[in-house]
Design a protein around this motif. Structure first.
Motif, PDB file in Angstrom:
ATOM      1  N   GLN A  37      36.914  41.493  15.260  1.00  0.00           N
ATOM      2  CA  GLN A  37      36.075  41.747  14.090  1.00  0.00           C
ATOM      3  C   GLN A  37      35.256  40.510  13.806  1.00  0.00           C
ATOM      4  OE1 GLN A  37      37.967  42.790  10.246  1.00  0.00           O
ATOM      5  NE2 GLN A  37      36.352  44.319  10.033  1.00  0.00           N
ATOM      6  N   ASP A  38      33.933  40.655  13.911  1.00  0.00           N
ATOM      7  CA  ASP A  38      33.062  39.493  13.731  1.00  0.00           C
ATOM      8  C   ASP A  38      32.728  39.291  12.248  1.00  0.00           C
ATOM      9  OD1 ASP A  38      30.259  41.409  15.052  1.00  0.00           O
ATOM     10  OD2 ASP A  38      31.128  41.384  13.040  1.00  0.00           O
ATOM     11  N   SER A  39      31.842  38.349  11.999  1.00  0.00           N
ATOM     12  CA  SER A  39      31.517  37.978  10.608  1.00  0.00           C
ATOM     13  C   SER A  39      30.834  39.114   9.853  1.00  0.00           C
ATOM     14  CB  SER A  39      30.632  36.738  10.587  1.00  0.00           C
ATOM     15  OG  SER A  39      29.465  36.967  11.358  1.00  0.00           O
ATOM     16  N   LYS A  40      30.215  40.041  10.572  1.00  0.00           N
ATOM     17  CA  LYS A  40      29.573  41.184   9.938  1.00  0.00           C
ATOM     18  C   LYS A  40      30.538  42.343   9.757  1.00  0.00           C
ATOM     19  CE  LYS A  40      24.931  40.120  11.556  1.00  0.00           C
ATOM     20  NZ  LYS A  40      23.745  40.583  12.335  1.00  0.00           N
ATOM     21  N   ILE A  56      41.733  50.325  29.103  1.00  0.00           N
ATOM     22  CA  ILE A  56      40.405  50.101  28.535  1.00  0.00           C
ATOM     23  C   ILE A  56      40.089  48.627  28.680  1.00  0.00           C
ATOM     24  CG2 ILE A  56      38.972  50.073  26.455  1.00  0.00           C
ATOM     25  CD1 ILE A  56      40.556  52.449  25.416  1.00  0.00           C
ATOM     26  N   ASN A  57      38.943  48.350  29.268  1.00  0.00           N
ATOM     27  CA  ASN A  57      38.502  46.960  29.423  1.00  0.00           C
ATOM     28  C   ASN A  57      37.012  46.955  29.137  1.00  0.00           C
ATOM     29  OD1 ASN A  57      37.916  44.364  30.127  1.00  0.00           O
ATOM     30  ND2 ASN A  57      38.877  44.437  32.136  1.00  0.00           N
ATOM     31  N   GLU A  58      36.657  46.646  27.898  1.00  0.00           N
ATOM     32  CA  GLU A  58      35.265  46.637  27.525  1.00  0.00           C
ATOM     33  C   GLU A  58      34.578  45.411  28.116  1.00  0.00           C
ATOM     34  OE1 GLU A  58      33.578  49.272  25.273  1.00  0.00           O
ATOM     35  OE2 GLU A  58      35.115  49.880  26.696  1.00  0.00           O
ATOM     36  N   THR A  59      33.293  45.314  27.868  1.00  0.00           N
ATOM     37  CA  THR A  59      32.528  44.185  28.413  1.00  0.00           C
ATOM     38  C   THR A  59      32.912  42.930  27.651  1.00  0.00           C
ATOM     39  OG1 THR A  59      30.729  45.712  28.845  1.00  0.00           O
ATOM     40  CG2 THR A  59      30.232  43.356  28.967  1.00  0.00           C
ATOM     41  N   VAL A  60      33.919  42.262  28.166  1.00  0.00           N
ATOM     42  CA  VAL A  60      34.445  41.062  27.532  1.00  0.00           C
ATOM     43  C   VAL A  60      34.399  39.944  28.568  1.00  0.00           C
ATOM     44  CG1 VAL A  60      36.510  40.049  26.488  1.00  0.00           C
ATOM     45  CG2 VAL A  60      35.954  42.445  26.065  1.00  0.00           C
ATOM     46  N   PRO A  61      34.000  38.736  28.175  1.00  0.00           N
ATOM     47  CA  PRO A  61      33.973  37.630  29.152  1.00  0.00           C
ATOM     48  C   PRO A  61      35.314  37.439  29.854  1.00  0.00           C
ATOM     49  CG  PRO A  61      32.920  36.965  27.101  1.00  0.00           C
ATOM     50  CD  PRO A  61      33.540  38.309  26.842  1.00  0.00           C
ATOM     51  N   GLU A  82      34.622  29.139  22.924  1.00  0.00           N
ATOM     52  CA  GLU A  82      33.255  28.881  22.500  1.00  0.00           C
ATOM     53  C   GLU A  82      33.115  29.192  21.014  1.00  0.00           C
ATOM     54  OE1 GLU A  82      30.788  31.301  24.969  1.00  0.00           O
ATOM     55  OE2 GLU A  82      31.368  30.273  26.829  1.00  0.00           O
ATOM     56  N   LEU A  83      32.039  28.657  20.428  1.00  0.00           N
ATOM     57  CA  LEU A  83      31.808  28.880  18.995  1.00  0.00           C
ATOM     58  C   LEU A  83      31.766  30.376  18.666  1.00  0.00           C
ATOM     59  CD1 LEU A  83      29.065  26.189  18.217  1.00  0.00           C
ATOM     60  CD2 LEU A  83      31.511  26.074  17.696  1.00  0.00           C
ATOM     61  N   GLY A  84      31.158  31.147  19.557  1.00  0.00           N
ATOM     62  CA  GLY A  84      30.997  32.583  19.331  1.00  0.00           C
ATOM     63  C   GLY A  84      32.294  33.363  19.378  1.00  0.00           C
ATOM     64  N   ASP A  85      33.365  32.717  19.787  1.00  0.00           N
ATOM     65  CA  ASP A  85      34.661  33.392  19.818  1.00  0.00           C
ATOM     66  C   ASP A  85      35.310  33.427  18.441  1.00  0.00           C
ATOM     67  OD1 ASP A  85      35.415  31.801  23.001  1.00  0.00           O
ATOM     68  OD2 ASP A  85      34.353  33.680  22.574  1.00  0.00           O
ATOM     69  N   SER A  86      34.736  32.682  17.507  1.00  0.00           N
ATOM     70  CA  SER A  86      35.277  32.681  16.145  1.00  0.00           C
ATOM     71  C   SER A  86      35.187  34.085  15.568  1.00  0.00           C
ATOM     72  CB  SER A  86      34.498  31.717  15.252  1.00  0.00           C
ATOM     73  OG  SER A  86      34.674  30.393  15.684  1.00  0.00           O
ATOM     74  N   ALA A  87      36.323  34.605  15.156  1.00  0.00           N
ATOM     75  CA  ALA A  87      36.399  35.981  14.658  1.00  0.00           C
ATOM     76  C   ALA A  87      37.838  36.243  14.224  1.00  0.00           C
ATOM     77  CB  ALA A  87      36.006  36.974  15.746  1.00  0.00           C
ATOM     78  N   LEU A 115      40.602  33.303  14.150  1.00  0.00           N
ATOM     79  CA  LEU A 115      40.342  32.191  15.071  1.00  0.00           C
ATOM     80  C   LEU A 115      39.052  31.491  14.663  1.00  0.00           C
ATOM     81  CD1 LEU A 115      40.754  30.599  17.752  1.00  0.00           C
ATOM     82  CD2 LEU A 115      39.487  32.430  18.892  1.00  0.00           C
ATOM     83  N   THR A 116      39.135  30.201  14.465  1.00  0.00           N
ATOM     84  CA  THR A 116      37.957  29.394  14.146  1.00  0.00           C
ATOM     85  C   THR A 116      37.791  28.337  15.227  1.00  0.00           C
ATOM     86  OG1 THR A 116      38.326  29.706  11.773  1.00  0.00           O
ATOM     87  CG2 THR A 116      36.853  27.905  12.436  1.00  0.00           C
ATOM     88  N   VAL A 117      36.644  28.364  15.869  1.00  0.00           N
ATOM     89  CA  VAL A 117      36.354  27.401  16.932  1.00  0.00           C
ATOM     90  C   VAL A 117      35.327  26.405  16.400  1.00  0.00           C
ATOM     91  CG1 VAL A 117      35.572  27.085  19.294  1.00  0.00           C
ATOM     92  CG2 VAL A 117      36.795  29.174  18.660  1.00  0.00           C
ATOM     93  N   LEU A 118      35.690  25.136  16.430  1.00  0.00           N
ATOM     94  CA  LEU A 118      34.815  24.091  15.885  1.00  0.00           C
ATOM     95  C   LEU A 118      34.040  23.372  16.981  1.00  0.00           C
ATOM     96  CD1 LEU A 118      37.388  22.614  13.350  1.00  0.00           C
ATOM     97  CD2 LEU A 118      35.607  24.304  12.910  1.00  0.00           C
TER      98      LEU A 118
END
Lengths: 118, 112
Positions: A37-40, A56-61, A82-87, A115-118
């Protein structure tokens, strides 16, 4: 007794680190999931396992690797954060009744791991 | 799966009835309409599911017209604790691995 439990509830880490989130369900369900669940507040499915098998394996890195040692556990390991993994990452489980339809397909969610990535 | 559209937010007052309408124009014959509720800092929780007509449980009622292109979740006499995000989903029930897709949901704020 918590039906679906995740640990840790909060995780703060630096970019480039590797971290894991654990999930356990005591409902006797065969199927488990990871959602992000992202910030939105959009909830997106990442993976699903049924009886320890990936279904099920969605398009995930590739940095995200789920592991299910048994049907009651589904862990999520993330490499090179990565920063974008914060969620907030939610684990869930579900079960199809042995008697057949109708069934609701209801998912039981854990409380989430922020998870918060700094 | 059919895309769902629901209002971004709704305000209400304690004791009122809250109705949230969701449109799902491309719903298929095998699809069910399901609603989840999410409180802050918690995972979503299943509220109700229906196929057509009306379904009622201890939490809510779900109204689905004959064409099934929309549905309305009705929360009777809301209280402050009903403040949450409500998600409308179209679900194709499978033997395993129900790939639920959550949209943005409707943020319901119940005021005193």
């Amino acid at each position: 007794d918590t039906a679906v439990s995740q640990t840790p509830k909060y995780l703060v880490t630096q970019m480039g680190n590797d971290k894991s989130i654990k999930c356990e369900q005591n409902l006797g369900h065969d199927t488990m999931y990871w959602y992000k669940q992202d910030s939105k507040k959009f909830l997106k499915i990442m993976f699903s396992y049924n009886n320890k098998e990936l279904i099920i394996n969605e398009t995930v890195p590739n940095r995200f690797s789920p592991k299910s040692p048994d049907k009651a556990h589904l862990n999520l390991h993330i490499n090179s954060l990565e920063l974008g993994d914060s969620a907030v990452y939610f684990c869930a489980s579900s079960q199809v009744p042995s008697g057949g339809p109708p069934w609701t397909g209801e998912l039981f969610f854990g409380e989430g791991s922020r998870l918060t990535v700094l | 799966l059919a895309k769902t559209t629901q209002p971004i937010s709704m305000d209400s007052y304690e004791g009122q009835e809250v109705n949230i309408t969701c449109s799902h124009n491309n719903i298929a014959t095998n699809d069910y309409i399901t609603w989840y509720q999410q409180f802050p800092s918690q995972g979503p929780r299943f509220i109700i599911q229906g196929y057509k007509t009306k379904v009622t449980n201890e939490v809510a009622s779900l109204f689905i017209p004959a064409d099934r292109k929309s549905s309305t979740l009705s929360l009777p006499r809301v209280s402050l604790s009903d403040t949450a995000v409500y998600y409308c989903l179209v679900v194709r029930i499978k033997a395993a691995g129900n790939k639920l897709t959550f949209g943005g949901g409707t943020r319901v704020l119940v005021k005193p």
